[in-house]
Design an enzyme around this catalytic site. Sequence first.
Site, PDB file in Angstrom:
ATOM      1  N   CYS A  19       0.844  -1.191   0.000  1.00  0.00           N
ATOM      2  CA  CYS A  19       0.000   0.000   0.000  1.00  0.00           C
ATOM      3  C   CYS A  19       0.878   1.239   0.000  1.00  0.00           C
ATOM      4  O   CYS A  19       2.094   1.148   0.134  1.00  0.00           O
ATOM      5  CB  CYS A  19      -0.931   0.022   1.195  1.00  0.00           C
ATOM      6  SG  CYS A  19      -0.054   0.198   2.741  1.00  0.00           S
ATOM      7  N   CYS A  22       3.328   1.819   2.713  1.00  0.00           N
ATOM      8  CA  CYS A  22       4.620   1.121   2.609  1.00  0.00           C
ATOM      9  C   CYS A  22       5.598   1.992   1.832  1.00  0.00           C
ATOM     10  O   CYS A  22       6.758   2.142   2.213  1.00  0.00           O
ATOM     11  CB  CYS A  22       4.477  -0.199   1.857  1.00  0.00           C
ATOM     12  SG  CYS A  22       3.304  -1.331   2.586  1.00  0.00           S
ATOM     13  N   ASP A 436       4.294  31.428 -30.709  1.00  0.00           N
ATOM     14  CA  ASP A 436       5.361  31.998 -31.507  1.00  0.00           C
ATOM     15  C   ASP A 436       4.944  31.817 -32.972  1.00  0.00           C
ATOM     16  O   ASP A 436       4.243  30.873 -33.299  1.00  0.00           O
ATOM     17  CB  ASP A 436       6.634  31.203 -31.203  1.00  0.00           C
ATOM     18  CG  ASP A 436       7.842  31.868 -31.761  1.00  0.00           C
ATOM     19  OD1 ASP A 436       8.095  33.017 -31.360  1.00  0.00           O
ATOM     20  OD2 ASP A 436       8.533  31.256 -32.591  1.00  0.00           O
TER      21      ASP A 436
HETATM   22  N1  LIG Z   1      19.335  35.547 -41.023  1.00  0.00           N
HETATM   23  C1  LIG Z   1      18.440  36.511 -41.295  1.00  0.00           C
HETATM   24  N2  LIG Z   1      18.375  37.022 -42.542  1.00  0.00           N
HETATM   25  C2  LIG Z   1      17.505  37.970 -42.847  1.00  0.00           C
HETATM   26  N3  LIG Z   1      16.614  38.474 -41.980  1.00  0.00           N
HETATM   27  C3  LIG Z   1      16.620  37.989 -40.734  1.00  0.00           C
HETATM   28  C4  LIG Z   1      17.524  36.988 -40.323  1.00  0.00           C
HETATM   29  N4  LIG Z   1      17.286  36.730 -39.028  1.00  0.00           N
HETATM   30  C5  LIG Z   1      16.280  37.526 -38.658  1.00  0.00           C
HETATM   31  N5  LIG Z   1      15.877  38.288 -39.668  1.00  0.00           N
HETATM   32  C6  LIG Z   1      14.814  39.314 -39.661  1.00  0.00           C
HETATM   33  O1  LIG Z   1      14.492  39.609 -38.325  1.00  0.00           O
HETATM   34  C7  LIG Z   1      13.109  39.356 -38.083  1.00  0.00           C
HETATM   35  C8  LIG Z   1      12.951  38.848 -36.692  1.00  0.00           C
HETATM   36  O2  LIG Z   1      13.579  37.592 -36.589  1.00  0.00           O
HETATM   37  P1  LIG Z   1      13.201  36.603 -35.424  1.00  0.00           P
HETATM   38  O3  LIG Z   1      14.047  35.405 -35.591  1.00  0.00           O
HETATM   39  O4  LIG Z   1      13.261  37.343 -34.160  1.00  0.00           O
HETATM   40  O5  LIG Z   1      11.690  36.343 -35.690  1.00  0.00           O
HETATM   41  P2  LIG Z   1      10.882  35.525 -36.780  1.00  0.00           P
HETATM   42  O6  LIG Z   1      11.801  34.920 -37.785  1.00  0.00           O
HETATM   43  O7  LIG Z   1       9.839  36.413 -37.349  1.00  0.00           O
HETATM   44  O8  LIG Z   1      10.277  34.350 -35.947  1.00  0.00           O
HETATM   45  P3  LIG Z   1       9.276  34.299 -34.713  1.00  0.00           P
HETATM   46  O9  LIG Z   1       7.901  34.411 -35.277  1.00  0.00           O
HETATM   47  O10 LIG Z   1       9.569  32.950 -34.205  1.00  0.00           O
HETATM   48  O11 LIG Z   1       9.615  35.399 -33.789  1.00  0.00           O
HETATM   49  C9  LIG Z   1      12.706  38.382 -39.164  1.00  0.00           C
HETATM   50  O12 LIG Z   1      11.343  38.461 -39.445  1.00  0.00           O
HETATM   51  C10 LIG Z   1      13.546  38.825 -40.320  1.00  0.00           C
HETATM   52  O13 LIG Z   1      12.939  39.916 -40.950  1.00  0.00           O
END
Ligand SMILES: Nc1ncnc2c1ncn2[C@@H]1O[C@H](COP(=O)(O)OP(=O)(O)OP(=O)(O)O)[C@@H](O)[C@H]1O
Length: 746
Positions: A19, A22, A436
């Site tokens: 039980c 225990c 997200d």
């Molecule tokens: N490697 C990259 N090259 C070009 N633009 C980028 C890059 N990383 C981020 N960005 C720009 O920055 C913005 C924000 O990026 P972040 O990763 O924060 O959000 P996300 O891609 O929109 O995703 P989430 O919706 O998960 O926040 C993107 O929408 C994009 O415009």
Amino acid sequence: MTSGPTGAPVELAVSGMTCAACASRVERKLNKLAGVRASVNYATERAVVHVPPGLGDGDVIDTIRKAGYDARVRPRAEDDRAAHTAAITDLRRRLLVAALLAIPLGNLSITLALVPGLRFPGWEALCVLLALPVVAYSAWPFHRAALRNLRHGSSSMDTLVSLGVLASFGWAAWSSFAGGSAPGHWLGFGTTAAGADAVYLDVAAGVTTFLLAGRYFENRSRRSAVDLLTALAGLAVKDARVLRDGVEHVVPAVELRVGDVVVVRPGEGIPVDGEVVDGCSAVDASAVTGESVPAEVTPGDRVVGATVNTTGRLVVRATGVGAHTQLAQMSALVEEAAQRKASVQRLVDRVCAVFVPVVLAVALITLLGWLATGNGAREAFTAAVSVLIIACPCALGLATPTALMVGVARAAQLGILIKGPDALEATRMVDTVVLDKTGTVTTGRMAVVDTASFTGAPEADVLRRAGAVEAASEHPVAAAITAAAGDPPAAVTGFEALVGAGARGVVGGVRITVGTAALMAESGITIPPAAHRWLGTTGPATAVLVAEGGAVTGGIAVRDTVKPTAAAAVADLHRLGLRTVLLTGDNEVVARAVAAEVGIPEVLAEVRPVDKVAAVRELRAAGHRVAVVGDGVNDGPALAAADLGLAMARGSDIATHAADVVLVRDDLTAVPEAIALANRTLTTIRGNLAWAFGYNVAAIPLAALGLLNPLIAGAAMSLSSVLVVSNSLRLRNHRPSRSRSDRPRV
Ligand SMILES: Nc1ncnc2c1ncn2[C@@H]1O[C@H](COP(=O)(O)OP(=O)(O)OP(=O)(O)O)[C@@H](O)[C@H]1O
């Protein structure tokens, strides 16, 4: 799990526990050892013990033995199964003997008690003889455990049962032979005649039968719950066809190494996590991730071990084997989650630990109370025995762990890994779900939809330069640009990922910056009017600018698609009464477009990854209980900052996520399903506890007042544990209710 000098936990199979009291006793004894942290689960019969340096597994086992139980280190599922089957067979045999003898004994003793004219010489002896095997053989497991406890100066529910059975038998045998007791015992359909205390033999045999039946069914149901829990591990494929020098060899899957190439024929399970190097097929992952539709795979695609190859021949290179496969991690996580103790269980354990001595005291007070108020020994005895029998805290001990076990196991079948009871409890509180955007609401697989050049140079040049930088980035926007740029990218030096903004690097001696308009402004890069105009035309696509040196020369717009089931999932969340919020680093226009498409009313856009945590904290500070759903990779901190973090995991790094719940199915409907199932599991736990507590609280005074026949007490007590376990097992059939009726059911 292994124990060792590092204090890593050791897992033990503990036997002899009958039980929850225990389990809490073993736990207390272990925790008294210096530096030891132990958690003992009655439902799974497992102990997880953190052994400090200086102590060995042997010390732990000795302590358990000294408490009157036994233990084995690193139990194997097969041994567990064999031991359990043997225990159930033994119980069945004893139950059969008890039932076969108790029925004629019941008829005989009641008839003779009511109708003295039918009594024959030696009838008392015959009744005693019929009862003897029941009391001695069938009830032996109770006596054995009670004796073991007695030797260690403790008591358990077996003590109560054993005492109850022996007292009824002893009293009946003694008074039958001594004879002459007064008439007047009410049996429900007549009053006994004088000298009919043999009827108490019936009580002893009947109670034993009921309690054995209860324990038998409880054991069987508990086994089903444990089986459910270990079902995932059982999916692992045993043998593999490994390809060596072009020849297939069948080897046990445990011998495979990362890098091995295996052949999987149609209808076979895939033995490893890996990448398809040859062949096309549809892979059925329903048993592993709950994904209901088989997925088409071609070379380059990832496959997960234990999923089933349905149509074509596949050649797979192993990237994860043995304990490093997604399946192994999932099953370890599920088993661990069920092993963890809910906070309410700690309370129950404490109650159980004091319950038995308290009941013994109440039974004694009942006996003395009845005698002191001038009642006969028989009435006093009936009441005291009823108290002993009814008060077993069995159901109480099973209420939480069985529901938790089945709930967690059922969730795993649906592709939802709940990391423990805390996650379940957090789910109940949640009122706001923050989703997200990229990779959670949308597929995260972006494609370039527009390219602009503001210098007159070909657009392909813009793409190529941007692609060279982005080839080094892991962002979904980068993946789209790299794919669209085609050709092997030019070499990049001084690459820099600017989280939440873009990327930078030097290509052919020129500094190329790709990213948001805000990034350009912050970096002091000029944005020509043409670029501003172009940004106004990109609508719901994510637009990034490309700069060469200090000036923007081009722009690229990429688009993502929302996941097919996202809108249905959001509708389900609303139906559950939850508020939804879209959280993204992307710009407001894109965010609003996606939110509108899936029906999310609120948007938090242009939130940088570092600020996502602050956004979650702000919501919490405003009094909301927040769940965050993300992909678990770059939004780990936000998941950890939430009351409940849910990660949509792809790949085999399940255990490393900062999330409380991991969703292995790439489908947002898993979120409302997880919340609904968690709620139902909690409701089951609460229902079980209410029943078990209520029953004990109500039944003890009734028994003490003499209003409960010991036989009814025995039946009620057995029924209550069986009810609690069956109630938990009902979770096994939990079906997610979904907004769209045309969606396939799992
Ligand atoms: N490697 C990259 N090259 C070009 N633009 C980028 C890059 N990383 C981020 N960005 C720009 O920055 C913005 C924000 O990026 P972040 O990763 O924060 O959000 P996300 O891609 O929109 O995703 P989430 O919706 O998960 O926040 C993107 O929408 C994009 O415009």
